[in-house]
Design an enzyme around this catalytic site. Sequence first.
Site, short mmCIF file in Angstrom:
data_model
loop_
_atom_site.label_atom_id
_atom_site.label_comp_id
_atom_site.label_asym_id
_atom_site.label_seq_id
_atom_site.Cartn_x
_atom_site.Cartn_y
_atom_site.Cartn_z
N GLU A 75 11.37 8.96 -20.81
CA GLU A 75 11.02 10.24 -19.67
C GLU A 75 12.40 10.39 -19.72
OE1 GLU A 75 8.43 8.40 -17.05
OE2 GLU A 75 9.03 9.72 -15.19
N TYR A 76 13.29 10.63 -19.00
CA TYR A 76 14.30 11.00 -18.73
C TYR A 76 14.84 11.95 -19.92
CZ TYR A 76 15.82 7.85 -14.73
OH TYR A 76 16.24 7.13 -13.79
N HIS B 200 10.30 3.50 -22.06
CA HIS B 200 9.15 4.69 -21.85
C HIS B 200 10.23 5.50 -20.04
CE1 HIS B 200 6.73 6.30 -18.61
NE2 HIS B 200 5.90 6.37 -19.49
N ASN B 201 10.72 4.61 -19.66
CA ASN B 201 11.16 6.14 -18.31
C ASN B 201 12.52 6.51 -19.07
OD1 ASN B 201 9.34 4.27 -17.12
ND2 ASN B 201 10.88 4.73 -15.32
N ARG C 242 2.69 -4.89 4.26
CA ARG C 242 3.94 -5.56 5.45
C ARG C 242 3.69 -5.17 6.65
NH1 ARG C 242 9.93 -4.20 4.41
NH2 ARG C 242 9.13 -2.22 4.54
N LYS D 97 8.34 -0.60 -20.26
CA LYS D 97 8.31 0.02 -19.27
C LYS D 97 9.39 1.07 -18.69
CE LYS D 97 6.47 2.47 -15.76
NZ LYS D 97 7.25 2.85 -15.11
N SER E 156 2.62 2.85 -16.20
CA SER E 156 3.13 4.14 -15.87
C SER E 156 1.73 5.37 -15.80
CB SER E 156 3.54 4.73 -17.65
OG SER E 156 4.13 5.80 -17.14
N GLY E 157 2.24 6.81 -15.22
CA GLY E 157 1.28 7.88 -14.60
C GLY E 157 0.86 8.04 -13.45
N LEU F 73 1.08 -1.39 0.18
CA LEU F 73 -0.51 -0.09 0.06
C LEU F 73 0.41 1.14 -0.06
CD1 LEU F 73 -3.03 -0.90 2.22
CD2 LEU F 73 -3.09 -0.26 -0.17
N LYS G 141 8.94 -1.92 -4.07
CA LYS G 141 10.02 -1.62 -4.48
C LYS G 141 10.57 -2.86 -5.52
CE LYS G 141 11.97 1.62 -2.04
NZ LYS G 141 10.97 2.55 -1.13
N ALA G 142 11.23 -2.65 -6.70
CA ALA G 142 11.89 -3.45 -7.24
C ALA G 142 13.29 -4.43 -6.75
CB ALA G 142 12.58 -3.35 -8.70
N ARG H 42 21.52 14.24 -14.75
CA ARG H 42 21.37 13.62 -12.93
C ARG H 42 22.58 13.33 -12.80
NH1 ARG H 42 15.04 10.62 -13.06
NH2 ARG H 42 14.67 12.05 -14.81
P1 NBP Z 1 6.44 2.65 -2.10
O1 NBP Z 1 7.37 2.02 -1.93
O2 NBP Z 1 6.00 4.22 -2.27
O3 NBP Z 1 5.59 1.58 -1.44
C1 NBP Z 1 5.79 0.06 -1.23
C2 NBP Z 1 4.63 -0.95 -0.05
O4 NBP Z 1 5.23 -2.13 -0.96
C3 NBP Z 1 5.42 -0.47 1.12
O5 NBP Z 1 3.81 0.11 1.41
C4 NBP Z 1 5.33 -1.48 1.53
O6 NBP Z 1 5.31 -1.94 3.47
C5 NBP Z 1 5.24 -3.43 0.83
N1 NBP Z 1 6.20 -3.90 0.94
C6 NBP Z 1 5.55 -5.41 1.11
BR1 NBP Z 1 4.11 -5.52 1.13
N2 NBP Z 1 6.51 -6.22 1.16
C7 NBP Z 1 7.41 -5.39 1.93
C8 NBP Z 1 9.24 -5.65 1.51
N3 NBP Z 1 9.11 -7.04 1.64
N4 NBP Z 1 9.84 -4.52 1.25
C9 NBP Z 1 10.36 -3.59 1.52
N5 NBP Z 1 8.42 -2.87 1.25
C10 NBP Z 1 7.28 -4.18 1.52
O7 NBP Z 1 5.96 2.04 -3.20
P2 NBP Z 1 5.47 2.99 -4.63
O8 NBP Z 1 5.73 4.47 -4.70
O9 NBP Z 1 3.96 2.35 -4.55
O10 NBP Z 1 6.07 2.21 -5.68
C11 NBP Z 1 5.61 0.85 -6.32
C12 NBP Z 1 6.82 0.47 -6.70
O11 NBP Z 1 5.68 1.45 -8.33
C13 NBP Z 1 7.76 0.85 -7.41
O12 NBP Z 1 8.42 -0.46 -8.37
C14 NBP Z 1 8.21 1.87 -8.29
O13 NBP Z 1 9.62 1.78 -8.66
C15 NBP Z 1 6.95 1.81 -9.32
N6 NBP Z 1 6.26 2.63 -9.58
C16 NBP Z 1 6.13 3.37 -8.98
C17 NBP Z 1 5.55 5.16 -9.49
C18 NBP Z 1 5.46 6.13 -8.44
O14 NBP Z 1 5.52 6.94 -9.08
N7 NBP Z 1 5.36 6.33 -7.70
C19 NBP Z 1 5.43 4.93 -10.93
C20 NBP Z 1 5.37 3.97 -10.96
C21 NBP Z 1 5.79 3.14 -11.17
P3 NBP Z 1 5.80 -1.17 4.33
O15 NBP Z 1 4.48 -0.14 4.82
O16 NBP Z 1 6.20 -2.01 5.48
O17 NBP Z 1 7.60 -0.44 3.52
#
Ligand code: NBP
Length: 472
Positions: free
Chosen positions: A190-191, A186-187, A34, A183, A129-130, A11, A76-77, A289
Amino acid sequence: MSKSHFGLIGLGVMGENLVLNAERNGFSSVVYNRTYSKTEEFLNARGAGKNIQGATDLKDFVDKLERPRRILMMVKAGPAVDAVVDQISPYLEEGDLLIDGGNSDYQDTERRVQQLESKSFGFIGMGVSGGAKGALEGPSMMPGGTKSSYDAIESLVSKMAAQVEDGPCVTYIGPGGSGHLVKTVHNGIEYGIEQILAEAYDLMKRVKGMSGVQMADVLAQWNATEELSSYLVEITEVCLRTKDPDDGADLVEKIMDQAGQKGTGLWTVVTALQMGAPVPTIYASLNGRVMSSIKQQRVHAEGILKGPAVIDFDLGQPGDAMAPLMDAVVLSCVASYAQGMELLRIASNDLDYSLHMPSIAQIWKGGCIIRSRLLKRIQDAFNSDPQLENLMIDPWFAEQVNRRLPGLAKVVAGAAEAGIPVPCFSSTLDYINSYRTGRLPQNLVQAMRDCFGSHTYKRVDQDGSFHTEWLN
Ligand code: NBP
């Protein structure tokens, strides 16, 4: 409570918005995070009154889903994805499907598809993406994996995706890690576009002394053109117009000049170099960057290394959309797309992904960060020639290049004389000039290689490999 249609793990910003999107589209959902307190917070706030239930642990989560289960991971990736896969696998049953919606490395996805499918589960690597708004209202989605796995999620993702005039911004990309590769590229594009707009801003500010609002007005003109109408130009205009509420000054001027990165730009460049695809504009944006991050060294060097004083040069008139500067921006954006598409074409052949280029352009037309009117032209170009080697030789794009090249050259030359770095503009100029040069000077490089290392060379007038004893 009855079993849910869809499950979401993680979340964070993206996960929260994507599950609200799925629920709004009629898919009852269950969420797991988590840290459970985040799940509670979500259910009590944005998730309240929705057809979304929470799970305290992964067994509870899996039990609350109808079969075959469709589970989207937004974590996270890297190691976090493997951790979640390992933790949930003992509870999954044949036919269940995991979707990794994060920005994973396509090679990791290749491995995970094999690992999960060997256990009779499905695995889809799906670029999304978005940003937060797109995730909620309709993102662009790039799912790759086994086709039958995609078929199981098609009804879900085509409802969740942004919609454009010719359909949803999602399609089956191809096998294995292809969705994440697309993807990643795409990024990379975007860069490129972000750096291009930053260079235009720097020139308008330092050469012409324009204010945020004056620059924003130019961006508004650009955004009204077919060539530059895009989400990134639109938000750049907003950023330039925004004032610091404390003192009314341009807020961008208060922001530290160090740009972050999370890996996809780097992977684009590394993949391109490995596959022999030229991506100099995208590489320049990545390097921009990196240079920005060595702030302390730059500040120190500023007092030691003396370049020319910034001099005024012709960037056009604000009332005329800063014509030569617009030429530089248009051609550099075209180059970013051209390089990204060429990388995808080469990667598709190397990895046997059978990527369908017009469909990739189609799903980028809405929802995603690089959405632009230009993508319709890109789609048309690949529809008329699916094997198009480079976007720039399509007739519409060739006309743009031929008409705008003098403007780009003028901007790069002026910036060089004024001592202002324009890495994307100058890389684009070199890229176009190299691409349109039938005979490059690498004949001399070949001569040197043969001279010092007997690497042999080919001749333009005879077949075969040749070696010369150059130093005799
Ligand atoms: P965040 O990095 O903000 O959050 C990740 C969530 O995963 C946290 O709520 C975390 O829980 C949870 N999690 C779980 Br369930 N298991 C986990 C583990 N083993 N280790 C770490 N975290 C864990 O995510 P986000 O910004 O929504 O990005 C998610 C993915 O989407 C990433 O790969 C990101 O690169 C990609 N993405 C992001 C965007 C953007 O604009 N932000 C756009 C496109 C793609 P916790 O609460 O316990 O920490």
